[in-house]
Design an enzyme around this catalytic site. Sequence first.
Site, PDB file in Angstrom:
ATOM      1  CB  SER A 138      -1.014  -0.085   1.265  1.00 27.20           C
ATOM      2  OG  SER A 138      -1.289   1.132   1.466  1.00 27.20           O
ATOM      3  CE1 TYR A 163      -3.988  -2.099   4.861  1.00 25.96           C
ATOM      4  CE2 TYR A 163      -3.518   0.153   4.435  1.00 25.96           C
ATOM      5  CZ  TYR A 163      -3.810  -1.055   4.107  1.00 25.96           C
ATOM      6  OH  TYR A 163      -4.071  -1.371   2.420  1.00 25.96           O
TER       7      TYR A 163
HETATM    8  N1  LIG Z   1      -8.648  -0.338  -1.878  1.00 25.36           N
HETATM    9  C1  LIG Z   1      -7.490   0.545  -2.029  1.00 25.36           C
HETATM   10  O1  LIG Z   1      -7.524   1.698  -2.207  1.00 25.36           O
HETATM   11  C2  LIG Z   1      -6.267  -0.149  -1.556  1.00 25.36           C
HETATM   12  C3  LIG Z   1      -4.899   0.652  -1.472  1.00 25.36           C
HETATM   13  C4  LIG Z   1      -4.007   0.180  -1.188  1.00 25.36           C
HETATM   14  C5  LIG Z   1      -3.856  -1.404  -0.710  1.00 25.36           C
HETATM   15  N2  LIG Z   1      -5.092  -2.084  -0.881  1.00 25.36           N
HETATM   16  C6  LIG Z   1      -4.776  -3.433  -0.464  1.00 25.36           C
HETATM   17  O2  LIG Z   1      -5.601  -4.172  -1.627  1.00 25.36           O
HETATM   18  C7  LIG Z   1      -6.081  -5.290  -0.940  1.00 25.36           C
HETATM   19  C8  LIG Z   1      -7.377  -5.476  -1.625  1.00 25.36           C
HETATM   20  O3  LIG Z   1      -8.358  -4.278  -1.021  1.00 25.36           O
HETATM   21  P1  LIG Z   1      -9.839  -3.991  -1.133  1.00 25.36           P
HETATM   22  O4  LIG Z   1      -9.925  -2.408  -1.331  1.00 25.36           O
HETATM   23  O5  LIG Z   1     -10.231  -4.824  -2.239  1.00 25.36           O
HETATM   24  O6  LIG Z   1     -10.272  -4.588   0.143  1.00 25.36           O
HETATM   25  P2  LIG Z   1     -11.636  -5.235   0.613  1.00 25.36           P
HETATM   26  O7  LIG Z   1     -11.684  -5.435   2.123  1.00 25.36           O
HETATM   27  O8  LIG Z   1     -12.632  -5.164  -0.378  1.00 25.36           O
HETATM   28  O9  LIG Z   1     -11.146  -6.833   0.231  1.00 25.36           O
HETATM   29  C9  LIG Z   1     -10.449  -7.742   1.015  1.00 25.36           C
HETATM   30  C10 LIG Z   1     -10.958  -9.057   1.109  1.00 25.36           C
HETATM   31  O10 LIG Z   1     -10.040  -9.949   1.991  1.00 25.36           O
HETATM   32  C11 LIG Z   1     -11.099 -10.575   2.602  1.00 25.36           C
HETATM   33  N3  LIG Z   1     -10.321 -11.161   3.709  1.00 25.36           N
HETATM   34  C12 LIG Z   1      -9.837 -10.237   4.721  1.00 25.36           C
HETATM   35  N4  LIG Z   1      -9.261 -10.995   5.715  1.00 25.36           N
HETATM   36  C13 LIG Z   1      -9.492 -12.406   5.208  1.00 25.36           C
HETATM   37  C14 LIG Z   1      -8.866 -13.587   5.766  1.00 25.36           C
HETATM   38  N5  LIG Z   1      -8.147 -13.689   7.100  1.00 25.36           N
HETATM   39  N6  LIG Z   1      -9.149 -14.582   5.055  1.00 25.36           N
HETATM   40  C15 LIG Z   1      -9.938 -14.599   3.881  1.00 25.36           C
HETATM   41  N7  LIG Z   1     -10.184 -13.256   3.402  1.00 25.36           N
HETATM   42  C16 LIG Z   1      -9.912 -12.417   4.066  1.00 25.36           C
HETATM   43  C17 LIG Z   1     -12.384  -9.838   3.105  1.00 25.36           C
HETATM   44  O11 LIG Z   1     -13.437 -10.445   3.325  1.00 25.36           O
HETATM   45  C18 LIG Z   1     -12.499  -8.754   1.506  1.00 25.36           C
HETATM   46  O12 LIG Z   1     -13.501  -9.355   0.932  1.00 25.36           O
HETATM   47  C19 LIG Z   1      -5.838  -5.171   0.399  1.00 25.36           C
HETATM   48  O13 LIG Z   1      -4.763  -6.038   0.862  1.00 25.36           O
HETATM   49  C20 LIG Z   1      -5.680  -3.917   0.735  1.00 25.36           C
HETATM   50  O14 LIG Z   1      -5.141  -3.880   1.922  1.00 25.36           O
HETATM   51  C21 LIG Z   1      -6.104  -1.611  -1.118  1.00 25.36           C
END
Ligand SMILES: NC(=O)c1ccc[n+]([C@@H]2O[C@H](COP(=O)([O-])OP(=O)(O)OC[C@H]3O[C@@H](n4cnc5c(N)ncnc54)[C@H](O)[C@@H]3O)[C@@H](O)[C@H]2O)c1
Length: 343
Positions: A138, A163
């Site tokens: 991130s 985070y």
């Molecule tokens: N959306 C953003 O702007 C952004 C920015 C930087 C990094 N990220 C990273 O990208 C990835 C995806 O983010 P997103 O925005 O799609 O978030 P999101 O919360 O929509 O998706 C994450 C998914 O992981 C699942 N999850 C969480 N813990 C789990 C576990 N222990 N076992 C199984 N499933 C689990 C959740 O149910 C969720 O559906 C994450 O790693 C997040 O940290 C996102």
Amino acid sequence: MVGNLKSKILVTGAAGFIGSAVCEKLLNMGFDTVGVDNLNGYYDPKLKLARINRIKKNINKNSNFEFIKLDLVNKTDVKKIFDFGPFEYIVHLAAQAGVRYSLINPMAYVESNINGFVNLLEGIKENKGTKHFVYASSSSVYGGNTKLPFHENDRVDHPISLYAATKKSNELLSFVYSHLYGIPSTGLRLFTVYGPWGRPDMAAFKFVSAILDGKEIEVYNNGGMFRDFTYIDDIVDGIIAVLDKIPISNDTYDEDSMKKDVPYQILNLGNSKSESLMKFLSIIEANLGIKAKIVFKAIQPGDIVSTYADMTAFNEHTGMEIKTSLENGIKNFVFWYKQYYKL
Ligand SMILES: NC(=O)c1ccc[n+]([C@@H]2O[C@H](COP(=O)([O-])OP(=O)(O)OC[C@H]3O[C@@H](n4cnc5c(N)ncnc54)[C@H](O)[C@@H]3O)[C@@H](O)[C@H]2O)c1
């Protein structure tokens, strides 16, 4: 193009905002894909299930999708994932996301982002055969850095939220597994992702929902926030573009002794435009034809003022350019939101 069509791909966080979009694209490209997610209640699980249904509905007849509901924190369950393999490629997106919630529930981050991450790496180590492990880091790892744009070689030793600390830890952990076991890994530092099927805890969703409900919107740092907003389709294309660009050395690591033989890399993935949050909000207002009721607030603990990705390394590595303007991206998001909530 990723591998060949016989490659099976594992996507974790498949019911999430980014994971569901990655699954859909891979399936449409003809790849058999296995998606895992624990469908946790951090935000409305109905939205997560709707994303899984969307994937199943749009599936290309030549590819196969299997969804497994499980928690990566459970070591025994993680072992079972590999019965569905072998996986040539793994896209690891499951995590406890969100900066602010990490002040409220730190253990959720330690469990999913640290324990879950190591459980998955152990599975990859034991099952062998994975050509590339790509995971979401991130932009938050840049912490309070003020030198813009953020470059992969900048120091990232001072995260300002738990985070961010877990995401930085992911980069360290994947380095260890690349170094010890030769697992090729790429950490993508994603910058503020927005777009259709987005996350309800993020700005686009919160703003549109509050404006339509006539509620007040809290804008932090008195509006002085800047984000490198990156559209979901560009993120998906970026993740897929990197999949078969397997690292053979760590170009961004400074110490020569490690440079040559560790198949590890870290890349920014963002739009490379730092846009004002107020501009973001004004485009939303224009699309809805409604003025927001803004309440300015001080900056929140853990928040970064500006993010801005230096995309030189990513562009050189993949040859891919980001395409979507903020105007088009927000238009698509607002269109999706109204359709999804039948407004
Ligand atoms: N959306 C953003 O702007 C952004 C920015 C930087 C990094 N990220 C990273 O990208 C990835 C995806 O983010 P997103 O925005 O799609 O978030 P999101 O919360 O929509 O998706 C994450 C998914 O992981 C699942 N999850 C969480 N813990 C789990 C576990 N222990 N076992 C199984 N499933 C689990 C959740 O149910 C969720 O559906 C994450 O790693 C997040 O940290 C996102």
